[in-house]
Scaffold this motif. Sequence first.
Motif, mmCIF file in Angstrom:
data_model
loop_
_atom_site.group_PDB
_atom_site.id
_atom_site.type_symbol
_atom_site.label_atom_id
_atom_site.label_comp_id
_atom_site.label_asym_id
_atom_site.label_seq_id
_atom_site.Cartn_x
_atom_site.Cartn_y
_atom_site.Cartn_z
ATOM 1 N N UNK A 136 87.510 1.417 138.476
ATOM 2 C CA UNK A 136 88.844 1.706 138.990
ATOM 3 C C UNK A 136 89.762 2.045 137.828
ATOM 4 N N UNK A 137 90.356 3.219 137.897
ATOM 5 C CA UNK A 137 91.132 3.739 136.776
ATOM 6 C C UNK A 137 92.446 2.998 136.553
ATOM 7 N N UNK A 138 93.055 2.511 137.641
ATOM 8 C CA UNK A 138 94.393 1.934 137.514
ATOM 9 C C UNK A 138 94.448 0.740 136.554
ATOM 10 N N UNK A 139 93.621 -0.286 136.725
ATOM 11 C CA UNK A 139 93.690 -1.409 135.781
ATOM 12 C C UNK A 139 93.312 -1.011 134.361
ATOM 13 N N UNK A 172 95.696 -1.396 131.176
ATOM 14 C CA UNK A 172 95.098 -2.500 130.405
ATOM 15 C C UNK A 172 95.297 -3.843 131.104
ATOM 16 N N UNK A 173 94.999 -3.867 132.391
ATOM 17 C CA UNK A 173 95.128 -5.092 133.167
ATOM 18 C C UNK A 173 93.765 -5.772 133.289
ATOM 19 N N UNK A 174 93.685 -7.068 133.011
ATOM 20 C CA UNK A 174 92.435 -7.783 133.279
ATOM 21 C C UNK A 174 92.060 -7.589 134.750
ATOM 22 N N UNK A 175 90.797 -7.250 135.002
ATOM 23 C CA UNK A 175 90.383 -6.834 136.343
ATOM 24 C C UNK A 175 89.258 -7.716 136.869
ATOM 25 N N UNK A 176 89.334 -8.085 138.146
ATOM 26 C CA UNK A 176 88.379 -8.999 138.760
ATOM 27 C C UNK A 176 87.951 -8.482 140.129
ATOM 28 N N UNK A 177 86.642 -8.564 140.412
ATOM 29 C CA UNK A 177 86.145 -8.353 141.760
ATOM 30 C C UNK A 177 86.110 -9.727 142.421
ATOM 31 N N UNK A 178 86.798 -9.896 143.535
ATOM 32 C CA UNK A 178 86.921 -11.221 144.139
ATOM 33 C C UNK A 178 86.663 -11.173 145.642
ATOM 34 N N UNK A 179 86.418 -12.355 146.186
ATOM 35 C CA UNK A 179 86.299 -12.498 147.638
ATOM 36 C C UNK A 179 86.952 -13.806 148.053
ATOM 37 N N UNK A 180 87.997 -13.701 148.852
ATOM 38 C CA UNK A 180 88.622 -14.901 149.403
ATOM 39 C C UNK A 180 87.691 -15.563 150.410
ATOM 40 N N UNK A 181 86.798 -14.780 150.995
ATOM 41 C CA UNK A 181 85.893 -15.292 152.019
ATOM 42 C C UNK A 181 84.817 -16.197 151.426
ATOM 43 N N UNK A 182 84.134 -15.727 150.360
ATOM 44 C CA UNK A 182 83.051 -16.543 149.801
ATOM 45 C C UNK A 182 83.396 -17.165 148.451
ATOM 46 N N UNK A 183 84.588 -16.861 147.923
ATOM 47 C CA UNK A 183 85.053 -17.516 146.703
ATOM 48 C C UNK A 183 84.680 -16.841 145.395
ATOM 49 N N UNK A 184 83.998 -15.710 145.449
ATOM 50 C CA UNK A 184 83.563 -15.033 144.227
ATOM 51 C C UNK A 184 84.732 -14.769 143.279
ATOM 52 N N UNK A 185 84.634 -15.289 142.069
ATOM 53 C CA UNK A 185 85.581 -15.056 140.962
ATOM 54 C C UNK A 185 87.005 -15.536 141.227
ATOM 55 N N UNK A 186 87.239 -16.215 142.339
ATOM 56 C CA UNK A 186 88.610 -16.633 142.655
ATOM 57 C C UNK A 186 89.120 -17.666 141.657
ATOM 58 N N UNK A 187 88.308 -18.668 141.355
ATOM 59 C CA UNK A 187 88.734 -19.710 140.418
ATOM 60 C C UNK A 187 88.990 -19.116 139.040
ATOM 61 N N UNK A 188 88.113 -18.228 138.600
ATOM 62 C CA UNK A 188 88.309 -17.603 137.284
ATOM 63 C C UNK A 188 89.594 -16.796 137.237
ATOM 64 N N UNK A 189 89.851 -16.003 138.275
ATOM 65 C CA UNK A 189 91.071 -15.204 138.331
ATOM 66 C C UNK A 189 92.307 -16.089 138.207
ATOM 67 N N UNK A 190 92.391 -17.133 139.016
ATOM 68 C CA UNK A 190 93.584 -17.968 139.027
ATOM 69 C C UNK A 190 93.704 -18.817 137.763
ATOM 70 N N UNK A 191 92.594 -19.317 137.251
ATOM 71 C CA UNK A 191 92.666 -20.083 136.006
ATOM 72 C C UNK A 191 93.113 -19.215 134.841
ATOM 73 N N UNK A 192 92.611 -17.981 134.775
ATOM 74 C CA UNK A 192 93.047 -17.060 133.722
ATOM 75 C C UNK A 192 94.530 -16.735 133.867
ATOM 76 N N UNK A 193 94.975 -16.540 135.102
ATOM 77 C CA UNK A 193 96.389 -16.245 135.341
ATOM 78 C C UNK A 193 97.275 -17.430 134.971
#
Length: 202
Positions: free
Chosen positions: A148-151, A155-176
């Motif tokens: 994805x070109x936008x992030x 230069x935005x840290x970029x994450x593929x996430x899923x609120x449904x199964x939890x993929x990368x959600x903890x990492x995203x929020x902890x980094x934020x």
Amino acid sequence: MEVMCDSNIGIDYEATGKSNDLAVKIILLGDSAVGKSKLIERFLLDDYKPHQLSTYALTLFRYKTQIQEKSVSVDFWDTAGQERFESLHPSYYHQANCAILIFDTVRKITYKNLKKWYDELRQYRPEIPCFCAANKIDENFEATHKSFAFPTKHRLPFYYVSASDGTNVVKLFNDAINAAVTYRINPTDLSDQIMDELEALK
């Protein structure tokens, strides 16, 4: 994990309290129904108490943690649907220490609209760290193989996430949260430095 809600919207996130206490504000941005609330709820699991502040058309989630030997109160601000009016009230951005831009991988228009949200963010908060997340990868896993070109452009840290199964959600929020605390302690333009540090951890 202790999660609290606060009915007092008059919080001063720049005020200095006890030497080891900090309050930070993280705002979520993106089109309606991209999963902003669901991502917060997934991060907090079932131990949360959302408080609807209808007067201000937002929902405030409070999360308490320890970072850098400090007691930190993290307030996640969610738009509660007011993004449907195409822009947010300036108070939503006021004193924010970090932002998370969210689109969903099922609706392309939500990705195209990232520019609008990012431009509005930078109008009010030109220097705070900002993260970008592609949600709902459980519904469109092929999106994880796309770039994805936008992030990248911003230069935005970029994450593929899923609120449904939890993929990368903890990492995203902890980094934020860590970025918000770093910015709160030293409110200068740290976006490039934070991006470089995150890249080094990969």
